[in-house]
Motif scaffolding. Structure first.
Motif, mmCIF file in Angstrom:
data_model
loop_
_atom_site.group_PDB
_atom_site.id
_atom_site.type_symbol
_atom_site.label_atom_id
_atom_site.label_comp_id
_atom_site.label_asym_id
_atom_site.label_seq_id
_atom_site.Cartn_x
_atom_site.Cartn_y
_atom_site.Cartn_z
ATOM 1 N N LEU A 223 -4.750 6.425 -2.539
ATOM 2 C CA LEU A 223 -3.327 6.519 -2.885
ATOM 3 C C LEU A 223 -2.747 5.161 -3.238
ATOM 4 C CD1 LEU A 223 -1.590 9.034 -0.475
ATOM 5 C CD2 LEU A 223 -1.553 9.050 -2.973
ATOM 6 N N LEU A 224 -3.050 4.163 -2.413
ATOM 7 C CA LEU A 224 -2.482 2.835 -2.655
ATOM 8 C C LEU A 224 -2.980 2.267 -3.980
ATOM 9 C CD1 LEU A 224 -2.617 1.205 0.897
ATOM 10 C CD2 LEU A 224 -0.579 1.897 -0.369
ATOM 11 N N LEU B 179 -12.055 -0.695 6.235
ATOM 12 C CA LEU B 179 -11.072 0.034 5.430
ATOM 13 C C LEU B 179 -9.656 -0.361 5.829
ATOM 14 C CD1 LEU B 179 -12.377 3.693 5.023
ATOM 15 C CD2 LEU B 179 -12.786 1.673 3.630
ATOM 16 N N GLN B 180 -9.429 -0.533 7.115
ATOM 17 C CA GLN B 180 -8.096 -0.915 7.558
ATOM 18 C C GLN B 180 -7.721 -2.283 7.005
ATOM 19 O OE1 GLN B 180 -6.545 0.867 10.985
ATOM 20 N NE2 GLN B 180 -6.145 -1.115 11.913
ATOM 21 N N GLU B 181 -8.690 -3.167 6.967
ATOM 22 C CA GLU B 181 -8.433 -4.485 6.419
ATOM 23 C C GLU B 181 -8.050 -4.382 4.941
ATOM 24 O OE1 GLU B 181 -8.118 -6.812 8.340
ATOM 25 O OE2 GLU B 181 -7.760 -8.373 6.823
ATOM 26 N N ARG B 182 -8.720 -3.489 4.240
ATOM 27 C CA ARG B 182 -8.409 -3.325 2.815
ATOM 28 C C ARG B 182 -7.011 -2.760 2.643
ATOM 29 N NH1 ARG B 182 -11.731 -0.105 -1.592
ATOM 30 N NH2 ARG B 182 -10.601 -0.793 -3.465
ATOM 31 N N ILE B 183 -6.619 -1.853 3.510
ATOM 32 C CA ILE B 183 -5.267 -1.301 3.443
ATOM 33 C C ILE B 183 -4.238 -2.402 3.656
ATOM 34 C CG2 ILE B 183 -3.607 0.160 4.692
ATOM 35 C CD1 ILE B 183 -5.900 2.183 5.022
ATOM 36 N N LYS B 184 -4.488 -3.264 4.614
ATOM 37 C CA LYS B 184 -3.561 -4.367 4.853
ATOM 38 C C LYS B 184 -3.420 -5.225 3.595
ATOM 39 C CE LYS B 184 -3.739 -6.528 8.930
ATOM 40 N NZ LYS B 184 -4.398 -7.170 10.115
ATOM 41 N N LEU B 185 -4.537 -5.507 2.955
ATOM 42 C CA LEU B 185 -4.500 -6.298 1.720
ATOM 43 C C LEU B 185 -3.732 -5.586 0.617
ATOM 44 C CD1 LEU B 185 -7.975 -7.975 1.190
ATOM 45 C CD2 LEU B 185 -5.742 -9.094 1.216
ATOM 46 N N LEU B 186 -4.027 -4.302 0.439
ATOM 47 C CA LEU B 186 -3.368 -3.569 -0.644
ATOM 48 C C LEU B 186 -1.865 -3.476 -0.407
ATOM 49 C CD1 LEU B 186 -5.895 -0.651 -1.311
ATOM 50 C CD2 LEU B 186 -5.366 -2.568 -2.818
ATOM 51 N N LEU B 187 -1.468 -3.383 0.842
ATOM 52 C CA LEU B 187 -0.038 -3.277 1.149
ATOM 53 C C LEU B 187 0.699 -4.581 0.905
ATOM 54 C CD1 LEU B 187 0.213 -1.256 4.502
ATOM 55 C CD2 LEU B 187 1.184 -0.622 2.288
ATOM 56 N N SER B 188 0.088 -5.682 1.268
ATOM 57 C CA SER B 188 0.897 -6.896 1.404
ATOM 58 C C SER B 188 0.591 -8.017 0.425
ATOM 59 C CB SER B 188 0.734 -7.453 2.825
ATOM 60 O OG SER B 188 -0.580 -7.939 2.996
ATOM 61 N N SER B 189 -0.512 -7.928 -0.323
ATOM 62 C CA SER B 189 -0.887 -9.146 -1.042
ATOM 63 C C SER B 189 -0.675 -9.068 -2.544
ATOM 64 C CB SER B 189 -2.351 -9.465 -0.754
ATOM 65 O OG SER B 189 -3.167 -8.445 -1.272
#
Lengths: 187, 187
Positions: free
Chosen positions: A141-142, B135-145
């Motif tokens: 999704l992201l 995967l969680q690390e990738r989500i953090k990156l996609l959200l904030s960077s």
DNA sequence: AAAAAAGTGTGACCGAAGTCACACTTGTAA
DNA sequence: TTACAAGTGTGACTTCGGTCACACTTTTTT
């Protein structure tokens, strides 16, 4: 504690003796609104199982902007899993949005119960499998969707989280500004 | 097959008998460049363990734009895990970028080995734990960077994937246009 | 009940990144 | 070796979503 048993037995059945034993590794804790269960920089000693209430797992970037990794309600597990498993310092916060109760556990417990009871290793594996799939879905999704589509997917996936949850927090979960989110359904 | 054994024993040690038995559940397959291991719409019968070569797991949006979920090299596991675990139709493709060999396995194998050998359930749990954290690390990156930060994080995390990999594919993994990525290091 | 704080909608403006177009290079195949 | 396809850099233009500002409402606190 009965709720924990139901939760585990949703995946694997337990004898009374087994549950008696498992139970001793979790302690109940009441949590108040705005209380922090974990703070950036802490040693991450615990993971939490939500019995009731609502919580957010989030982090801040250098400019102090907030991003929500996960909301957690009943039967959700939460921690800074990166730090928890790798025994590093926390990079995220866990804050209570709606008061409730959680069970507190540790990495030792997870590893010990997994080693001692094949059933518990199975339980944790299945939980992780579900979690892995959910995270991958979020990545898809992201990567590919517009704010509009993200919001719609969120509503579909977590309709129960919507009421009472400030839109600002939803925006922080979706990775969209509060204003952009607001404009999605007001035009 | 020796490579599979080393891979598993990196997490849990095995007797010869155990590995003999485990081994019978995997079959080796040669894969050529541009060959598809999985196609959107397929029944997802298999998961793959990479022995050699390079692969991409990707999906297409309605406009036909491509997004890469994961690259896979030696010892990485890959499938459409959502569909694999839930026994749905594939929504993603797996294509070979550089020829090599993979081991082919099934959901039944995963569940059977997990049930029969506590050690294998442990192995899968640890693999999933690592995957979950990544995967969680990738989500953090996609959200904030920013694109810049994403690229830098990628280079740091997978320096070995960089050479030989078209920038276009990296852009598709980062969720950034090819042109934007190009401008990052040319100015 | 009054005051303070938090939540929400909306206008104006801006900028980062996407899209389109094209030239040039490198790699692959006929 | 020639030609065709794929990969890459770069300019021009556009646009979506972010930021800032402010008014209004609702909730919480004292």
């Amino acid at each position: 504690m009965e709720r924990l048993r139901q939760h585990i037995e949703h995946i694997t059945s337990l004898t009374n003796e087994e549950f008696e034993y498992i139970q001793t590794h979790f302690t109940k804790k009441r949590v108040l609104k705005n209380q922090y269960l974990l703070h950036e920089g802490d040693d991450v000693k615990n993971e939490f199982v939500v019995l009731s209430g609502l919580y957010k797992v989030f982090f801040l970037d250098e400019q102090g902007r907030e991003y929500i990794i996960q909301f957690a309600k009943e039967n959700w597990w939460m921690s800074d899993y990166q730090a928890f498993f790798q025994e590093k310092k926390a990079t995220v916060f866990i804050e209570c949005i709606e008061a409730g109760e959680v069970l507190v556990s540790t990495l030792e417990t997870r590893e010990k119960l997994s080693a001692e009871l094949h059933k518990m290793e199975h339980f944790y594996r299945v939980k992780l499998t579900n979690g892995y799939v959910a995270l991958q879905e979020r990545i898809k999704l992201l990567l590919s969707s517009t704010p509009q589509e993200r919001y719609e997917a969120f509503v579909k996936l977590y309709p129960d989280l919507l009421q009472g949850l400030p839109k600002k927090l939803i925006a922080e979960y979706l990775g969209v500004s509060r204003e952009t989110l607001s404009r999605l359904y007001s035009r």
